[in-house]
Design a protein around this motif. Structure first.
Motif, PDB file in Angstrom:
ATOM      1  N   LEU A   1       0.863  -1.174   0.000  1.00 11.60           N
ATOM      2  CA  LEU A   1       0.000   0.000   0.000  1.00 11.60           C
ATOM      3  C   LEU A   1       0.901   1.226   0.000  1.00 11.60           C
ATOM      4  CD1 LEU A   1      -2.878   1.193   0.355  1.00 11.60           C
ATOM      5  CD2 LEU A   1      -2.451   1.104   2.808  1.00 11.60           C
TER       6      LEU A   1
ATOM      7  N   ARG B   1      -2.529   5.901  12.350  1.00 14.69           N
ATOM      8  CA  ARG B   1      -3.190   5.380  11.153  1.00 14.69           C
ATOM      9  C   ARG B   1      -2.250   4.455  10.377  1.00 14.69           C
ATOM     10  NH1 ARG B   1      -7.054   2.973   8.919  1.00 14.69           N
ATOM     11  NH2 ARG B   1      -7.564   3.589   6.806  1.00 14.69           N
ATOM     12  N   ARG B   2      -0.961   4.788  10.349  1.00 20.17           N
ATOM     13  CA  ARG B   2       0.015   3.912   9.672  1.00 20.17           C
ATOM     14  C   ARG B   2       0.022   2.537  10.321  1.00 20.17           C
ATOM     15  NH1 ARG B   2       5.222   7.067   7.381  1.00 20.17           N
ATOM     16  NH2 ARG B   2       4.127   8.970   6.850  1.00 20.17           N
TER      17      ARG B   2
ATOM     18  N   GLU C   1      -2.408   1.094  11.812  1.00 22.60           N
ATOM     19  CA  GLU C   1      -3.637   0.414  11.379  1.00 22.60           C
ATOM     20  C   GLU C   1      -3.463  -0.134   9.963  1.00 22.60           C
ATOM     21  OE1 GLU C   1      -6.819   3.215  11.662  1.00 22.60           O
ATOM     22  OE2 GLU C   1      -6.634   3.403  13.840  1.00 22.60           O
ATOM     23  N   LEU C   2      -2.881   0.667   9.074  1.00 23.19           N
ATOM     24  CA  LEU C   2      -2.682   0.222   7.696  1.00 23.19           C
ATOM     25  C   LEU C   2      -1.747  -0.980   7.629  1.00 23.19           C
ATOM     26  CD1 LEU C   2      -2.371   3.683   5.905  1.00 23.19           C
ATOM     27  CD2 LEU C   2      -4.337   2.122   5.896  1.00 23.19           C
TER      28      LEU C   2
ATOM     29  N   GLY D   1      -1.421  -3.222   9.891  1.00 19.81           N
ATOM     30  CA  GLY D   1      -2.230  -4.350  10.339  1.00 19.81           C
ATOM     31  C   GLY D   1      -3.117  -4.890   9.230  1.00 19.81           C
ATOM     32  N   HIS D   2      -3.750  -3.995   8.465  1.00 26.15           N
ATOM     33  CA  HIS D   2      -4.604  -4.423   7.350  1.00 26.15           C
ATOM     34  C   HIS D   2      -3.786  -5.150   6.280  1.00 26.15           C
ATOM     35  CE1 HIS D   2      -8.283  -2.554   8.672  1.00 26.15           C
ATOM     36  NE2 HIS D   2      -7.707  -1.364   8.757  1.00 26.15           N
ATOM     37  N   VAL D   3      -2.639  -4.593   5.938  1.00 22.96           N
ATOM     38  CA  VAL D   3      -1.793  -5.213   4.916  1.00 22.96           C
ATOM     39  C   VAL D   3      -1.296  -6.571   5.412  1.00 22.96           C
ATOM     40  CG1 VAL D   3       0.385  -4.988   3.636  1.00 22.96           C
ATOM     41  CG2 VAL D   3      -1.155  -3.027   3.846  1.00 22.96           C
ATOM     42  N   ARG D   4      -0.901  -6.649   6.667  1.00 18.89           N
ATOM     43  CA  ARG D   4      -0.423  -7.921   7.238  1.00 18.89           C
ATOM     44  C   ARG D   4      -1.532  -8.981   7.208  1.00 18.89           C
ATOM     45  NH1 ARG D   4       2.255  -6.378  11.866  1.00 18.89           N
ATOM     46  NH2 ARG D   4       4.169  -6.464  10.657  1.00 18.89           N
ATOM     47  N   ARG D   5      -2.742  -8.603   7.625  1.00 15.29           N
ATOM     48  CA  ARG D   5      -3.851  -9.571   7.618  1.00 15.29           C
ATOM     49  C   ARG D   5      -4.192 -10.025   6.200  1.00 15.29           C
ATOM     50  NH1 ARG D   5      -5.198  -6.165  11.722  1.00 15.29           N
ATOM     51  NH2 ARG D   5      -6.605  -4.898  10.461  1.00 15.29           N
ATOM     52  N   THR D   6      -4.105  -9.122   5.250  1.00 16.59           N
ATOM     53  CA  THR D   6      -4.370  -9.485   3.854  1.00 16.59           C
ATOM     54  C   THR D   6      -3.318 -10.466   3.349  1.00 16.59           C
ATOM     55  OG1 THR D   6      -5.450  -7.362   3.462  1.00 16.59           O
ATOM     56  CG2 THR D   6      -4.687  -8.570   1.523  1.00 16.59           C
TER      57      THR D   6
ATOM     58  N   GLU E   1      -1.550 -12.491   5.181  1.00 17.18           N
ATOM     59  CA  GLU E   1      -1.778 -13.757   5.891  1.00 17.18           C
ATOM     60  C   GLU E   1      -2.928 -14.533   5.255  1.00 17.18           C
ATOM     61  OE1 GLU E   1      -2.308 -12.431   9.899  1.00 17.18           O
ATOM     62  OE2 GLU E   1      -0.156 -12.180  10.232  1.00 17.18           O
TER      63      GLU E   1
END
Length: 68
Positions: free
Chosen positions: A30, A41-42, A44-45, A47-52, A54
């Protein structure tokens, strides 16, 4: 994570997805305007990228590499 190394004023976060051998086979990244995203916010981002990444690893029947 990188900030300004590829393109001035932009930052990126990226996480690898792995195959069944634990080898990286894809990446989820991203890129955003660095000055518009604060540290909270970074995080959080990331975390979203890591979960995606995974989730993609799971779909590939992959496994995260083990630490040695």
């Amino acid at each position: 994570m990188e900030e300004g190394d590829v393109t001035p004023n932009f930052a990126s976060v990226a996480v690898a997805a792995h195959d069944h051998r634990g080898l990286p086979v894809a990446g989820v990244a991203l890129t955003f305007l660095a000055h518009k995203i604060d540290d909270e916010r970074r995080a959080e981002l990331v975390g979203h990228v890591r979960r995606t990444a995974e989730a993609l690893t799971q779909r590939l029947h992959g496994a995260a590499p083990t630490s040695t």
